[in-house]
Design a protein around this motif. Structure first.
Motif, PDB file in Angstrom:
ATOM      1  N   GLN A   1     -17.509  16.610 -55.486  1.00 42.24           N
ATOM      2  CA  GLN A   1     -16.714  16.925 -56.501  1.00 42.24           C
ATOM      3  C   GLN A   1     -14.972  16.716 -56.198  1.00 42.24           C
ATOM      4  OE1 GLN A   1     -17.900  18.208 -59.288  1.00 42.24           O
ATOM      5  NE2 GLN A   1     -19.742  17.903 -58.440  1.00 42.24           N
ATOM      6  N   THR A   2     -14.929  16.389 -55.013  1.00 37.00           N
ATOM      7  CA  THR A   2     -13.538  15.977 -54.542  1.00 37.00           C
ATOM      8  C   THR A   2     -13.249  14.563 -55.025  1.00 37.00           C
ATOM      9  OG1 THR A   2     -13.766  17.276 -52.363  1.00 37.00           O
ATOM     10  CG2 THR A   2     -12.092  15.607 -52.359  1.00 37.00           C
ATOM     11  N   PRO A   3     -11.954  14.298 -55.616  1.00 40.17           N
ATOM     12  CA  PRO A   3     -11.630  13.171 -56.222  1.00 40.17           C
ATOM     13  C   PRO A   3     -11.429  11.890 -54.958  1.00 40.17           C
ATOM     14  CG  PRO A   3      -9.934  14.840 -57.041  1.00 40.17           C
ATOM     15  CD  PRO A   3     -10.966  15.550 -55.955  1.00 40.17           C
ATOM     16  N   ARG A   4     -11.843  11.000 -55.344  1.00 39.84           N
ATOM     17  CA  ARG A   4     -11.905   9.823 -54.375  1.00 39.84           C
ATOM     18  C   ARG A   4     -10.626   9.479 -53.666  1.00 39.84           C
ATOM     19  NH1 ARG A   4     -16.845   8.306 -53.275  1.00 39.84           N
ATOM     20  NH2 ARG A   4     -18.188   7.866 -54.987  1.00 39.84           N
ATOM     21  N   HIS A   5      -9.405   9.638 -54.296  1.00 41.80           N
ATOM     22  CA  HIS A   5      -8.288   9.362 -53.435  1.00 41.80           C
ATOM     23  C   HIS A   5      -7.843  10.470 -52.548  1.00 41.80           C
ATOM     24  CE1 HIS A   5      -6.651  12.364 -56.787  1.00 41.80           C
ATOM     25  NE2 HIS A   5      -5.653  12.402 -55.637  1.00 41.80           N
ATOM     26  N   GLN A  57     -10.689  12.135 -51.129  1.00 46.20           N
ATOM     27  CA  GLN A  57     -11.582  11.691 -50.058  1.00 46.20           C
ATOM     28  C   GLN A  57     -11.143  10.633 -49.086  1.00 46.20           C
ATOM     29  OE1 GLN A  57     -15.088  10.477 -52.278  1.00 46.20           O
ATOM     30  NE2 GLN A  57     -15.781  12.644 -52.298  1.00 46.20           N
ATOM     31  N   ALA A  58     -10.526   9.523 -49.606  1.00 43.45           N
ATOM     32  CA  ALA A  58      -9.828   8.393 -49.005  1.00 43.45           C
ATOM     33  C   ALA A  58      -8.843   9.079 -47.775  1.00 43.45           C
ATOM     34  CB  ALA A  58      -9.358   7.392 -49.800  1.00 43.45           C
ATOM     35  N   SER A  59      -7.965   9.952 -48.376  1.00 41.87           N
ATOM     36  CA  SER A  59      -6.870  10.310 -47.573  1.00 41.87           C
ATOM     37  C   SER A  59      -7.409  11.264 -46.304  1.00 41.87           C
ATOM     38  CB  SER A  59      -5.917  11.220 -48.338  1.00 41.87           C
ATOM     39  OG  SER A  59      -5.288  10.456 -49.089  1.00 41.87           O
ATOM     40  N   LEU A  60      -8.542  12.193 -46.689  1.00 40.83           N
ATOM     41  CA  LEU A  60      -9.127  12.945 -45.496  1.00 40.83           C
ATOM     42  C   LEU A  60      -9.948  12.161 -44.727  1.00 40.83           C
ATOM     43  CD1 LEU A  60      -9.850  16.188 -47.660  1.00 40.83           C
ATOM     44  CD2 LEU A  60      -7.896  15.822 -45.911  1.00 40.83           C
ATOM     45  N   LEU A  61     -10.709  11.241 -45.279  1.00 46.97           N
ATOM     46  CA  LEU A  61     -11.360  10.330 -44.349  1.00 46.97           C
ATOM     47  C   LEU A  61     -10.590   9.541 -43.489  1.00 46.97           C
ATOM     48  CD1 LEU A  61     -14.238   8.956 -46.871  1.00 46.97           C
ATOM     49  CD2 LEU A  61     -14.442  10.680 -44.772  1.00 46.97           C
ATOM     50  N   GLY A  62      -9.411   8.989 -43.826  1.00 49.44           N
ATOM     51  CA  GLY A  62      -8.407   8.465 -42.970  1.00 49.44           C
ATOM     52  C   GLY A  62      -8.061   9.099 -41.607  1.00 49.44           C
ATOM     53  N   ALA A  73      -1.261  16.061 -36.053  1.00 50.34           N
ATOM     54  CA  ALA A  73      -0.096  15.745 -37.102  1.00 50.34           C
ATOM     55  C   ALA A  73      -0.550  14.957 -38.043  1.00 50.34           C
ATOM     56  CB  ALA A  73       0.970  14.908 -36.180  1.00 50.34           C
ATOM     57  N   VAL A  74      -1.558  13.929 -37.870  1.00 46.43           N
ATOM     58  CA  VAL A  74      -2.009  13.015 -38.972  1.00 46.43           C
ATOM     59  C   VAL A  74      -3.142  13.917 -39.972  1.00 46.43           C
ATOM     60  CG1 VAL A  74      -3.821  11.504 -39.412  1.00 46.43           C
ATOM     61  CG2 VAL A  74      -2.046  10.964 -37.573  1.00 46.43           C
ATOM     62  N   LEU A  75      -3.610  14.939 -39.297  1.00 48.40           N
ATOM     63  CA  LEU A  75      -4.608  15.870 -40.066  1.00 48.40           C
ATOM     64  C   LEU A  75      -3.522  16.669 -40.823  1.00 48.40           C
ATOM     65  CD1 LEU A  75      -7.314  16.752 -40.809  1.00 48.40           C
ATOM     66  CD2 LEU A  75      -7.080  18.375 -38.972  1.00 48.40           C
ATOM     67  N   ALA A  76      -2.702  17.552 -40.496  1.00 45.48           N
ATOM     68  CA  ALA A  76      -1.792  18.383 -41.139  1.00 45.48           C
ATOM     69  C   ALA A  76      -1.071  17.684 -42.258  1.00 45.48           C
ATOM     70  CB  ALA A  76      -0.670  18.715 -40.070  1.00 45.48           C
ATOM     71  N   THR A  77      -0.864  16.133 -42.173  1.00 46.30           N
ATOM     72  CA  THR A  77      -0.009  15.604 -43.068  1.00 46.30           C
ATOM     73  C   THR A  77      -1.000  15.254 -44.180  1.00 46.30           C
ATOM     74  OG1 THR A  77       1.291  14.383 -41.663  1.00 46.30           O
ATOM     75  CG2 THR A  77       1.221  13.496 -43.677  1.00 46.30           C
ATOM     76  N   ALA A  78      -2.254  14.856 -43.911  1.00 45.68           N
ATOM     77  CA  ALA A  78      -3.129  14.791 -44.889  1.00 45.68           C
ATOM     78  C   ALA A  78      -3.460  15.939 -45.800  1.00 45.68           C
ATOM     79  CB  ALA A  78      -4.794  14.206 -44.196  1.00 45.68           C
ATOM     80  N   ILE A  79      -3.704  17.187 -45.057  1.00 45.16           N
ATOM     81  CA  ILE A  79      -3.985  18.323 -45.573  1.00 45.16           C
ATOM     82  C   ILE A  79      -2.870  18.728 -46.483  1.00 45.16           C
ATOM     83  CG2 ILE A  79      -4.377  20.826 -45.120  1.00 45.16           C
ATOM     84  CD1 ILE A  79      -6.218  20.203 -42.842  1.00 45.16           C
ATOM     85  N   ARG A  80      -1.684  18.523 -45.994  1.00 45.18           N
ATOM     86  CA  ARG A  80      -0.679  18.913 -46.917  1.00 45.18           C
ATOM     87  C   ARG A  80      -0.474  18.380 -48.224  1.00 45.18           C
ATOM     88  NH1 ARG A  80       3.604  17.824 -43.407  1.00 45.18           N
ATOM     89  NH2 ARG A  80       2.720  19.399 -42.326  1.00 45.18           N
ATOM     90  N   ILE A  81      -0.851  16.854 -48.159  1.00 40.53           N
ATOM     91  CA  ILE A  81      -0.781  16.067 -49.410  1.00 40.53           C
ATOM     92  C   ILE A  81      -2.095  16.632 -50.230  1.00 40.53           C
ATOM     93  CG2 ILE A  81      -1.232  13.857 -50.233  1.00 40.53           C
ATOM     94  CD1 ILE A  81      -0.028  12.629 -47.316  1.00 40.53           C
ATOM     95  N   VAL A  82      -2.988  16.823 -49.921  1.00 41.01           N
ATOM     96  CA  VAL A  82      -4.289  16.911 -50.656  1.00 41.01           C
ATOM     97  C   VAL A  82      -4.732  18.808 -50.663  1.00 41.01           C
ATOM     98  CG1 VAL A  82      -5.016  15.112 -50.387  1.00 41.01           C
ATOM     99  CG2 VAL A  82      -6.022  16.726 -48.958  1.00 41.01           C
ATOM    100  N   ALA A  83      -3.613  19.570 -50.229  1.00 41.41           N
ATOM    101  CA  ALA A  83      -4.418  20.969 -50.002  1.00 41.41           C
ATOM    102  C   ALA A  83      -4.837  21.618 -51.079  1.00 41.41           C
ATOM    103  CB  ALA A  83      -2.924  21.971 -49.412  1.00 41.41           C
ATOM    104  N   GLY A  84      -4.260  21.474 -52.482  1.00 43.24           N
ATOM    105  CA  GLY A  84      -5.175  22.024 -53.470  1.00 43.24           C
ATOM    106  C   GLY A  84      -6.498  21.776 -53.820  1.00 43.24           C
ATOM    107  N   ASN A  85      -6.987  20.614 -52.938  1.00 44.90           N
ATOM    108  CA  ASN A  85      -8.240  20.137 -53.271  1.00 44.90           C
ATOM    109  C   ASN A  85      -9.289  20.858 -51.966  1.00 44.90           C
ATOM    110  OD1 ASN A  85      -8.517  17.744 -55.292  1.00 44.90           O
ATOM    111  ND2 ASN A  85      -6.369  17.599 -54.301  1.00 44.90           N
ATOM    112  N   ILE A  86      -8.753  21.314 -51.185  1.00 45.20           N
ATOM    113  CA  ILE A  86      -9.582  22.024 -50.189  1.00 45.20           C
ATOM    114  C   ILE A  86      -9.911  23.268 -50.578  1.00 45.20           C
ATOM    115  CG2 ILE A  86      -9.880  22.844 -47.728  1.00 45.20           C
ATOM    116  CD1 ILE A  86      -7.983  20.495 -47.044  1.00 45.20           C
ATOM    117  N   LYS A  87     -10.992  23.739 -51.111  1.00 45.28           N
ATOM    118  CA  LYS A  87     -11.558  24.802 -51.706  1.00 45.28           C
ATOM    119  C   LYS A  87     -11.951  26.012 -50.571  1.00 45.28           C
ATOM    120  CE  LYS A  87     -13.117  22.323 -55.493  1.00 45.28           C
ATOM    121  NZ  LYS A  87     -14.157  21.482 -55.968  1.00 45.28           N
ATOM    122  N   PRO A  88     -11.950  27.258 -51.133  1.00 51.43           N
ATOM    123  CA  PRO A  88     -12.467  28.355 -50.231  1.00 51.43           C
ATOM    124  C   PRO A  88     -13.831  27.956 -49.570  1.00 51.43           C
ATOM    125  CG  PRO A  88     -11.426  29.297 -52.110  1.00 51.43           C
ATOM    126  CD  PRO A  88     -11.551  27.732 -52.615  1.00 51.43           C
TER     127      PRO A  88
END
Length: 125
Positions: free
Chosen positions: A54-58, A60-65, A91-106
């Protein structure tokens, strides 16, 4: 040719393209180092989000990176250094999470907590 935004991340970018390799290598490395990761729950939540259909492709790509950077055997700060070893990964993970935070669901966070509770850290290879 690498763009100025990806300089130094080419190996992670290549690895992120192979989802099956990311899956295999992620769990292997996580089991070895989870006891040393203060950001283990965030990393696992990002993993579950990245592989959620259900996660948008973009996203997924950010988090997979970011996850690929974590599993690479080499990086800017070697993981074997006490205390500092995982700062670049965090730092890399925190940056990716910050960018896509709204997609990481409970439910991604709940799955991460459940995996940690099951004792991933106790299964060191």
């Amino acid at each position: 040719m690498a763009s100025e935004h990806s300089v130094g991340f080419e190996p992670a970018d290549r690895l992120a393209q192979d989802r099956d390799s990311v899956r295999r290598q992620f769990w292997s490395k996580l089991k070895r180092v989870v006891a040393h990761l203060p950001f283990a729950e965030d990393l696992l939540a990002a993993y579950y989000c990245a592989f959620d259909k259900q996660t948008p492709r973009h996203v997924q790509a950010s988090l997979l990176g970011a996850i690929a950077y974590f599993i690479l055997p080499f990086d800017f700060v070697p993981d074997v250094l006490p205390v500092l070893g995982f700062t670049d990964d965090a730092a890399v993970l925190a940056t990716a999470i910050r960018i896509v935070a709204g997609n990481i669901k409970p439910e991604h966070r709940e799955a991460a907590r459940a995996a940690l509770k099951r004792g991933i850290g106790n299964e060191v290879a």
